[in-house]
Enzyme design. Structure first.
Site, mmCIF file in Angstrom:
data_model
loop_
_atom_site.group_PDB
_atom_site.id
_atom_site.type_symbol
_atom_site.label_atom_id
_atom_site.label_comp_id
_atom_site.label_asym_id
_atom_site.label_seq_id
_atom_site.Cartn_x
_atom_site.Cartn_y
_atom_site.Cartn_z
ATOM 1 N N LYS A 196 22.859 -15.301 41.776
ATOM 2 C CA LYS A 196 23.047 -15.900 40.437
ATOM 3 C C LYS A 196 24.456 -15.644 39.681
ATOM 4 O O LYS A 196 24.762 -15.133 40.607
ATOM 5 C CB LYS A 196 22.152 -14.443 40.218
ATOM 6 C CG LYS A 196 23.373 -13.341 39.926
ATOM 7 C CD LYS A 196 22.101 -11.715 39.140
ATOM 8 C CE LYS A 196 23.443 -10.131 40.365
ATOM 9 N NZ LYS A 196 24.518 -10.662 39.346
ATOM 10 N N LYS A 225 23.449 -5.972 42.047
ATOM 11 C CA LYS A 225 24.791 -6.751 42.275
ATOM 12 C C LYS A 225 26.000 -6.804 41.092
ATOM 13 O O LYS A 225 25.445 -6.672 40.018
ATOM 14 C CB LYS A 225 24.442 -8.268 42.768
ATOM 15 C CG LYS A 225 24.194 -7.926 44.152
ATOM 16 C CD LYS A 225 24.657 -7.711 44.977
ATOM 17 C CE LYS A 225 23.384 -7.042 46.828
ATOM 18 N NZ LYS A 225 23.989 -6.142 47.659
ATOM 19 N N ASP A 226 27.341 -6.759 41.491
ATOM 20 C CA ASP A 226 28.179 -7.233 39.975
ATOM 21 C C ASP A 226 27.544 -8.153 39.265
ATOM 22 O O ASP A 226 26.620 -9.446 39.488
ATOM 23 C CB ASP A 226 29.850 -8.048 40.565
ATOM 24 C CG ASP A 226 30.040 -6.986 41.388
ATOM 25 O OD1 ASP A 226 30.125 -6.579 42.371
ATOM 26 O OD2 ASP A 226 31.213 -6.370 40.614
ATOM 27 N N LYS A 227 28.144 -8.397 37.860
ATOM 28 C CA LYS A 227 27.679 -9.145 36.505
ATOM 29 C C LYS A 227 28.316 -10.361 36.880
ATOM 30 O O LYS A 227 28.315 -11.057 36.741
ATOM 31 C CB LYS A 227 27.164 -8.564 35.895
ATOM 32 C CG LYS A 227 27.265 -9.703 33.799
ATOM 33 C CD LYS A 227 27.358 -9.676 33.039
ATOM 34 C CE LYS A 227 27.082 -10.126 31.819
ATOM 35 N NZ LYS A 227 26.970 -9.186 30.346
ATOM 36 N N CYS A 455 27.858 -3.251 44.304
ATOM 37 C CA CYS A 455 28.183 -3.927 42.917
ATOM 38 C C CYS A 455 27.824 -3.593 41.780
ATOM 39 O O CYS A 455 27.263 -4.832 40.726
ATOM 40 C CB CYS A 455 26.793 -5.539 44.126
ATOM 41 S SG CYS A 455 27.857 -6.028 45.200
#
Length: 670
Positions: A196, A225-227, A455
C-alpha cells in the site's frame, strides 16, 4: 505535543546533529514486515500460481461463468419438484441474472409446502445446480406451511449468514465469512502480501473487504503500518479464492495484493519479528559531510535510546497518556470528555463534529457528522445515547484493545521518563549496580499478545483509532524469574553489558531497579494523582495494580544497518525502489524483449514516483543546472515495538514530530 512532554530527552552520541526532512514524500519511508521466521516480506508477484487457480470459495463464480450457460435442462428437471408458476419465477430470475447486476435482483418466494422432505429436496437441487443462488426457509401463509425464499448469492455478509437455519446445519459449523463447502485439502485461510502507498492498514482492508463482500474482521494481520509510507505486510483472509482477490488489482489504486498461498491458521496481532525500514532523509544540511558520516557510523555502532515514539501518545493536541491517567484515577467523566474534546490539527469534518457535540450535546446529530473510522468516539456516543451519564459503561463500550491503548500509553510515558533518568544519571556506556538485566540465556517473555505499534500512523487523521502493544511478562515472584538487579559481583564479572539493561513498564508483577531510577516512576505518577501500589477504584482493567507489567530494553542497535549519501536535483524523483517499482520494471523488460525492442537494462521512467535509480539521478545531474541537494538513505531492521523515528532522532538531534517536519518541508519550498 513535543518529545520532552512525554519524557524523551536524551541521546547516546554527543556528535552534533544536522538538518534532514523526514517523509518529504511518502515514498521516502518504506516499510517491509519481518515475519516470525525472520523473512523480509516483499511483494514479488501479482499473479495467482497455477496450482491455486482451481480453488474457489463457492461464492466467487464470475458473471461470465453463468452468463454463457444455458440452464434449460436444469429448469426442465425442476418441473418434477415445483409447480408451473414457481418454475416460471425461477426462470425469470435466471434471465435477470444474465441481464442486470445481481445486487439489483429481488428475492422470490416460492409456493408454500408443508412437507419438509419436499422442501429439503428443493434446497438440495438449488445447491447442486445453481451455484449462484442461495435459499432459506421462511414462514408460510399459515402455521402448517413453510415457503422457500430464493436469492442471488451476494458473496458473503448478512445474506449468506442467514441463508441456512441453524437447525438445518446439524453439527456442521457454518461460518459466514466464507463458503460452507471449502475444499478439505486446502488451508482455510488465504495468505497474501499487501502493498500500500500512503494509506492506513485498516482503511485498505475496509476497501478490499467491501469489494470481496466480507467484513474487515475476516482479515488477520500482525501489525498496522504507517499511513504516510510505502509498506508491505502479510495478511490473511478466511475462505477466499486467490483468483478473486487477484482480480481486484486492476481496480485498486495505491494498493496491490500478491504472493498468494493457503494456510491453516490466520495471522494474529503481534505475530512478527519486526520491520525493515528504508528511509530517505532529504534536504540534508550539515557543517560537513564528515559530520554526517560520523553520525551514521556512530548510530550503527552504538544505537539509540529505545524510547516509545510520539506515535505511542497520539498526534493530536490531547495526548493519549492524559486519558490513561484519568482512567487510572477513576475520573471516568474526564476521560470521556478528553476523548471527545475538539483538538487542533484535525480534518475539518472531524473538528466540526467534535465542536458540534461540545456546543449542542446532540448525540444523534454528532454521530451523523462523525467519520466512521473514529471508533472510540462513536462507541462512546452510542453508549451514552442508551445510558446518559454512565461514563464508565461508555468507556467499556470502546473495543478492549483500543481502550487499553490509553492505559498502556501512560505506562509508556512513565517508562520514557525513567529511561531518560537512567541515561542522565549513569550514561549509556556500561551497566551499573542496581540496573535490571535479563538473566543470561533468557528472553523477555510475554504473557499477552504483543501488538506492534512501530508502524501505527502518526498522521493527524489517525489518532484515536490506532493500536498499541499489550506486552506483559511472567510473574517475577516465580522461581524462574528472568530479571535481576545487578550487584557489585555481577559488575566485576563483566557478564552483563549495557545491551542487557531493561526497565519495567509499571505493573503489579514487575520489580524496579535497585538504584535512583526507581523513584522516577513514583514521582511522576504522584504528580498525576496516581499510586503505583494501590487503586482508588475496583475496575481491574483501569487499575495499574491489576496490570501485569513488562520489561523493555533501554538501548537498541539497528540491525543490518546500512547508509549512503545521495545527490539529487529534483525533489519529485524517488531515491529508493519500492516492491511495485521492481515488479513494474521486470514486467516492462519482459514485454520489451518479447517485442524484440532494443531495451537498455537500466530503464528510467520518471512518472509519479516510479522506476528511478541513483545512477539515473547522478547522470541527470551532470546536465542539469538546478541546485543539487543531499539525501541520506538508511536501511535497517528493528524488532517489534521499536520506533524508527527514534533512530532518526538520534541521528539528527532534532524533533521527529509531524509539525516540525512539515515546517522543514515548507521552508524547502516543496
Amino acid at each position: 505535543m513535543d518529545e520532552s512532554d512525554v519524557g524523551i530527552h536524551c541521546y547516546i552520541s554527543q556528535l552534533p546533529g544536522f538538518r534532514g526532512i523526514l517523509k518529504q514524500r511518502y515514498s521516502d519511508f518504506i516499510v517491509n514486515e519481518v515475519d516470525l521466521a525472520g523473512n523480509i516480506v516483499h511483494l514479488t508477484s501479482l499473479e495467482v500460481p497455477p496450482e491455486l487457480v482451481k480453488v474457489s470459495d463457492g461464492h466467487d463464480m464470475e458473471r461470465s461463468d453463468y452468463l454463457n450457460r444455458n440452464y434449460d435442462s436444469e429448469i426442465e428437471s425442476f418441473r418434477a419438484l415445483l409447480c408451473e408458476s414457481d418454475v416460471d419465477l425461477v426462470k425469470t430470475m435466471i434471465d435477470q441474472v444474465k441481464g442486470q447486476p445481481k445486487e439489483s435482483i429481488s428475492p422470490i418466494v416460492l409456493s408454500p409446502y408443508s412437507d419438509k422432505a419436499h422442501r429439503t429436496a428443493i434446497h438440495h437441487y438449488f445447491k447442486e445446480n445453481f451455484k449462484f443462488i442461495v435459499t432459506d426457509t421462511v414462514d408460510g401463509p399459515d402455521a402448517s406451511t413453510k415457503c422457500i425464499r430464493v436469492r442471488i448469492n451476494s458473496g458473503g455478509g448478512a445474506s449468506a449468514r442467514n441463508s441456512k437455519k441453524r437447525k438445518e446445519r446439524g453439527d456442521k459449523p457454518f461460518d459466514s465469512r466464507g463458503s460452507s463447502s471449502w475444499p478439505e485439502d486446502v488451508g482455510k485461510f488465504l495468505r497474501f502480501n499487501l502493498y500500500k502507498e500512503n494509506k492506513d492498514t485498516q482503511e485498505v482492508l475496509g476497501i478490499i473487504g467491501k469489494m470481496l463482500g466480507v467484513q474487515s474482521r475476516s482479515f488477520g494481520f500482525s501489525g498496522t503500518k504507517d499511513k504516510r509510507a510505502v509498506t508491505t505486510q502479510r495478511v490473511t483472509v478466511f475462505k477466499q479464492s486467490a483468483g478473486k482477490l487477484a482480480s481486484l488489482n486492476e481496480r485498486l489504486f495505491g494498493i496491490k495484493v500478491g504472493d498468494f498461498c493457503y494456510v491453516k491458521d490466520g495471522l494474529l496481532l503481534g505475530q512478527l519479528q519486526g520491520n525493515q525500514f528504508t528511509i530517505t532523509l532529504r534536504g540534508v544540511v550539515a557543517e560537513s559531510e564528515d559530520n554526517i558520516k560520523a553520525s551514521a557510523d556512530s548510530l550503527g555502532k552504538h544505537g539509540f535510546v529505545n524510547y516509545f515514539g510520539l506515535q505511542r501518545f497520539g498526534s493530536g493536541s490531547i495526548p493519549t497518556h492524559l486519558i490513561g491517567a484519568a482512567l487510572l484515577r477513576g475520573d471516568w467523566g474526564v476521560a470521556v470528555s478528553l476523548i471527545l474534546e475538539p483538538r487542533e490539527g484535525e480534518r475539518d469534518d472531524i473538528s466540526m463534529a467534535r465542536q458540534y457535540y461540545k456546543e449542542s450535546g446532540d448525540i444523534e446529530g454528532t454521530l451523523r457528522r462523525l467519520p466512521r473510522h473514529l471508533i472510540a468516539e462513536r462507541a462512546l456516543l452510542m453508549s451514552l445515547k442508551k445510558s446518559p451519564g454512565n461514563y464508565l459503561q461508555a468507556l467499556r463500550a470502546i473495543p478492549r484493545t483500543l481502550r487499553m491503548m490509553y492505559v498502556h500509553s501512560y505506562q509508556s510515558y512513565l517508562w520514557n521518563h525513567a529511561a531518560s533518568s537512567r541515561v542522565q544519571k549513569y550514561g549509556s556506556n556500561e551497566a551499573v549496580v542496581g540496573d535490571l538485566v535479563i538473566f543470561q540465556g533468557s528472553t523477555i517473555e510475554t504473557a499477552e499478545t504483543a501488538i506492534n505499534l512501530e508502524c501505527v500512523d502518526d498522521s493527524i487523521e489517525n489518532n484515536s483509532d490506532s493500536l498499541n502493544e499489550l506486552c506483559e511478562t511472567n510473574d517475577p515472584t516465580n522461581e524462574n524469574i528472568p530479571v535481576k538487579a545487578l550487584t557489585l559481583e555481577d559488575i566485576a564479572s563483566q557478564i552483563y553489558t549495557i545491551d542487557d539493561v531493561v526497565l519495567p513498564m509499571p505493573g503489579s508483577r514487575v520489580i524496579y531497579p535497585n538504584n535512583d531510577v526507581a523513584e522516577v516512576y513514583s514521582i511522576m505518577a504522584k504528580k498525576d494523582g496516581i499510586s503505583l501500589t494501590g487503586s482508588p477504584h475496583n475496575i481491574k482493567e483501569f487499575s495499574i495494580t491489576s496490570l501485569t507489567g513488562s520489561y523493555r530494553q533501554v538501548f537498541q542497535r539497528p540491525i543490518d544497518f546500512q547508509w549512503e549519501l545521495l545527490k539529487y536535483t529534483d525533489a519529485h524523483v524517488p531515491l529508493a525502489e519500492t516492491d511495485l517499482d521492481k515488479i513494474t520494471k521486470a514486467k516492462s523488460l519482459i514485454e520489451a524483449r518479447e517485442k524484440d525492442a532494443a531495451v537498455d537494462s537500466n530503464i528510467t521512467r520518471v512518472n509519479d514516483e516510479k522506476d528511478v535509480n541513483v545512477s539515473d539521478i547522478a547522470e541527470a545531474e551532470a546536465t542539469d543546472s538546478l541546485k543539487s541537494h543531499t539525501a541520506l538513505k538508511l536501511t535497517f531492521t528493528l524488532p517489534a515495538s521499536c520506533y524508527a523515528t527514534m533512530v532518526i532522532r538520534e541521528l539528527l538531534k532534532t524533533s521527529t514530530s509531524v509539525a516540525y517536519h512539515k515546517t522543514l518541508n515548507e521552508k524547502s519550498g516543496s
